[in-house]
Design a protein around this motif. Sequence first.
Motif, PDB file in Angstrom:
ATOM      1  N   LEU A   1       7.289   5.696  -0.306  1.00 14.51           N
ATOM      2  CA  LEU A   1       7.277   5.315   1.102  1.00 14.51           C
ATOM      3  C   LEU A   1       7.352   3.807   1.244  1.00 14.51           C
ATOM      4  O   LEU A   1       6.729   3.077   0.476  1.00 14.51           O
ATOM      5  CB  LEU A   1       5.976   5.764   1.790  1.00 14.51           C
TER       6      LEU A   1
ATOM      7  N   ILE B   1       3.837   3.464  -2.611  1.00 19.84           N
ATOM      8  CA  ILE B   1       3.800   3.151  -1.195  1.00 19.84           C
ATOM      9  C   ILE B   1       3.842   1.642  -1.042  1.00 19.84           C
ATOM     10  O   ILE B   1       2.971   0.936  -1.552  1.00 19.84           O
ATOM     11  CB  ILE B   1       2.541   3.730  -0.523  1.00 19.84           C
TER      12      ILE B   1
ATOM     13  N   THR C   1       3.893  -1.462   1.672  1.00 21.73           N
ATOM     14  CA  THR C   1       3.489  -1.671   3.053  1.00 21.73           C
ATOM     15  C   THR C   1       3.731  -3.098   3.515  1.00 21.73           C
ATOM     16  O   THR C   1       3.752  -4.035   2.713  1.00 21.73           O
ATOM     17  CB  THR C   1       1.997  -1.350   3.247  1.00 21.73           C
TER      18      THR C   1
END
Length: 71
Positions: free
Chosen positions: A36, A63, A65
């Motif tokens: 992600l 992930i 971010t």
Amino acid sequence: VARNMGVNLETLFVPPDTTDFAPIAAQISERHPGGLGLILTNGMVPFMNALKTEGITPHDIPIFTAVIPAA
């Protein structure tokens, strides 16, 4: 570029005033992502908690971010 390298890249837009991230986390979970990339204007912690409820954590998949302050 991603497609040419065999990477399936999908985009999911989250409204900046979102407070309930559970439905969004459920949509992501249904897609069974291999990783992600997140850019949110707010709510990173509640969003990560919603992902955890769906069984998605940085221990399971990569992930990445970024948080962008709302204007």
